[in-house]
Write an enzyme that holds these catalytic residues in place. Structure first.
Site, short mmCIF file in Angstrom:
data_model
loop_
_atom_site.label_atom_id
_atom_site.label_comp_id
_atom_site.label_asym_id
_atom_site.label_seq_id
_atom_site.Cartn_x
_atom_site.Cartn_y
_atom_site.Cartn_z
N TRP A 117 1.30 -1.42 0.19
CA TRP A 117 -0.38 0.02 -0.11
C TRP A 117 1.18 0.84 0.17
CZ3 TRP A 117 -0.24 3.87 3.73
CH2 TRP A 117 -1.30 5.21 3.34
N GLU A 124 -3.34 -2.99 -2.75
CA GLU A 124 -3.94 -2.32 -1.98
C GLU A 124 -4.53 -0.94 -2.37
OE1 GLU A 124 -3.35 -2.01 2.14
OE2 GLU A 124 -5.56 -1.47 2.16
N LYS A 180 -7.33 2.45 -3.05
CA LYS A 180 -7.43 3.13 -2.03
C LYS A 180 -8.52 4.59 -2.66
CE LYS A 180 -6.92 5.71 2.62
NZ LYS A 180 -5.57 5.82 3.78
N ASP A 187 -9.85 -2.83 1.30
CA ASP A 187 -9.49 -2.64 2.44
C ASP A 187 -11.19 -1.61 2.56
OD1 ASP A 187 -10.16 -0.48 4.44
OD2 ASP A 187 -7.36 -0.44 5.13
N HIS A 229 -11.61 1.91 2.12
CA HIS A 229 -11.11 2.48 1.04
C HIS A 229 -12.01 2.62 -0.03
CE1 HIS A 229 -6.82 1.45 2.58
NE2 HIS A 229 -7.33 2.46 3.15
N HIS A 254 -9.02 -6.12 3.69
CA HIS A 254 -8.43 -5.60 5.20
C HIS A 254 -10.26 -5.00 5.64
CE1 HIS A 254 -4.20 -4.13 4.55
NE2 HIS A 254 -4.21 -5.45 5.10
N ASP A 282 -12.27 6.86 6.15
CA ASP A 282 -11.03 5.94 6.31
C ASP A 282 -11.38 5.60 7.78
OD1 ASP A 282 -10.01 3.54 6.26
OD2 ASP A 282 -8.11 4.18 5.40
N ASP A 311 -10.57 3.23 10.14
CA ASP A 311 -10.20 2.46 10.92
C ASP A 311 -11.18 2.14 12.07
OD1 ASP A 311 -8.45 1.34 9.17
OD2 ASP A 311 -7.65 3.41 8.44
N ASP A 334 -7.97 -4.54 9.90
CA ASP A 334 -6.94 -2.95 9.55
C ASP A 334 -8.57 -2.30 10.30
OD1 ASP A 334 -5.01 -1.36 9.10
OD2 ASP A 334 -5.52 -1.27 6.83
C1 RNT Z 1 -4.52 2.75 5.03
C2 RNT Z 1 -3.65 1.82 4.02
C3 RNT Z 1 -2.37 0.49 4.81
C4 RNT Z 1 -2.49 0.71 6.47
C5 RNT Z 1 -1.39 0.04 6.83
C6 RNT Z 1 -0.22 0.26 7.75
O1 RNT Z 1 -4.98 3.28 4.10
O2 RNT Z 1 -4.96 1.15 4.40
O3 RNT Z 1 -3.64 -1.05 4.75
O4 RNT Z 1 -3.16 0.72 7.43
O5 RNT Z 1 -0.67 0.00 6.26
ZN ZN Z 2 -5.72 -1.85 5.21
#
Ligand code: RNT
Ligand code: ZN
Length: 414
Positions: free
Chosen positions: A181, A222, A224, A255, A258, A282, A290, A292, A322
């Site tokens: 990523w 990955e 986003k 993810d 994302h 993720h 985003d 998390d 994640d």
């Molecule tokens: C960032 C991505 C990525 C990170 C990690 C720490 O937006 O989601 O996966 O969260 O690499």
């Molecule tokens: Zn991620």
């Protein structure tokens, strides 16, 4: 077997669902639990903490792991309260060494303590290059930077992580996924998106050129939509990486934070897996962005669990997590979030899938709706409790007391 489980087993049998088979299947699912919930995505580089790149952890709850030893102890505690056998997902910035290599100087030896520890626990490891939290990522451009020197620095970092991941996979006898990523993007509207994307593509090709054995490591990419500071354009967008993964044979990482907030990520699985051998998830909980947050047993996760089970995708999906929340106990966050992923899978495994799919095939949408809604009252909790008991992990109030006790024991960390 408790009376509650025995009665639940019969309720599910009446729906033609085998709860024993569900428990057995769930026990086989290894979740790749991210190391970075334990220390707020800081890492252990002697050069300083590594957040940045549009991701950030907020909060200052006591107990953050300050070194690899503390992170391992915290992770072991979490594993002891999560049923099943899982994996740890390590980031390159979590090296365990007194040396201070720059990102383009890291070696396998810097990670050997992690491998020895994982071997001792009988768990696998996954890996990630760290393309953020570094002076050479200050422009929010790394592999797509216009400066070839900066691109080369990050290409070297990525190459090394692929090599390290392969050595980890070899040492543990289980392929390590190396997930790429990059934060690359633009705060305001760029006029040459094509040049940036062409540079990213070329840099990825160079970075991934050295062949690696798929039995030892697997590349994942990955995508986003946006991050703080890169609101206008992300170079590695979903379409960019979907095409890249299909053409190059890498895993695609989806993810859940994302995409646009109203998108259903579960809906994407059947679409992308028709073109890909394997995917990485993720699993996360975006709250308006985003963010998390720790994953809940909410509609998005239930939908994800159901899609993985109903579309027979468990065999081609690596489930990674994640999320990072520093306002609560970090070990509790790991435990609660991972168990919620498992609960979502268990619920899906306990649904009357065949009857639902038959109803849909004969256009009987009334029967489908009646079943999905009546099924919401099935005794899933008794099956989960039985699973926890068989795996020798606590649940309910005992679990809460355990998490409390551990949090108190780490609360005096400075
Ligand atoms: C960032 C991505 C990525 C990170 C990690 C720490 O937006 O989601 O996966 O969260 O690499
Ligand atoms: Zn991620």
């Amino acid at each position: 077997m408790t009376a509650a489980y025995d009665s639940a087993r019969q309720v599910f049998a009446d729906w033609s669902v085998d709860s024993e088979a569900a428990i057995a299947r769930l026990a086989e699912v290894a979740i790749s639990i991210h190391c970075w919930q334990g220390d707020d995505v800081a890492g252990f580089e002697k050069r300083g903490a590594a957040v940045g790149g549009g991701i950030q952890s907020t909060g200052d709850h006591p107990g953050r792991a300050r070194n690899p030893g503390e992170l391992r102890a915290d992770f072991e505690f979490a594993l002891g309260n999560i049923p099943g056998t899982h994996r740890m997902n390590l980031h390159a910035m979590y090296l365990d060494t007194e040396a201070a290599p720059d990102r383009d100087e890291i070696e396998y030896e810097h990670f050997i303590p992690w491998v020895d520890w994982a071997r001792g626990l009988g768990i696998g490891l996954d890996f990630n290059p760290t393309f953020f939290g570094h002076p050479k990522a200050a422009d929010n451009l790394t592999l797509s930077h216009p400066d070839a020197g900066i691109r080369d620095f990050w290409i070297e970092h990525g190459r090394r992580t692929r090599e390290i991941a392969a050595q980890i996979g070899r040492a543990l006898g289980s392929a390590a996924v190396n997930n790429i990523w990059v934060p690359d993007g633009f705060k305001d509207i760029p006029v040459d998106r094509m040049a940036a994307r062409a540079r990213l593509e070329a840099a990825l090709d160079e970075m991934c050129a050295p062949p690696q054995d798929a039995a030892e490591m697997l590349d994942a990419v990955e995508s986003k939509l946006f991050g703080i500071g890169v609101e206008a354009c992300t170079v590695g967008s979903h379409e960019f990486y979907l095409g890249y993964a299909i053409r190059k044979g890498t895993l695609l990482c989806l993810d859940m934070g994302h995409f646009h907030p109203t998108e259903n990520i579960a809906d994407k699985l059947s679409a992308v897996t028709l073109s890909l051998d394997e995917i990485l998830l993720h699993v996360s909980r975006p709250m308006r962005w985003d963010s998390d947050h720790v994953i809940l047993l909410d509609d998005a996760i239930l939908a994800m669990g159901q899609e993985l089970v109903f579309a027979d995708l468990l065999g081609k999906t690596r489930i990674g997590l994640d999320f990072f929340d520093a306002t609560i106990s970090r070990t509790a966050a790991w435990i609660i979030g991972t168990r919620n992923m498992q609960k979502a899978l268990l619920r899906a495994l306990l649904l009357p899938r065949a009857a639902l799919q038959e109803a849909e095939a004969r256009f009987d949408f009334t029967a489908r709706l009646a079943m999905t809604e009546e099924a919401k009252d099935l005794p899933f909790g008794a099956v989960w409790a039985e699973f926890c008991a068989r795996q020798d992990v606590p649940e309910g109030r005992t679990l809460i007391a355990e998490m409390d006790r551990y949090q108190s024991s780490v609360a005096d960390r400075g």
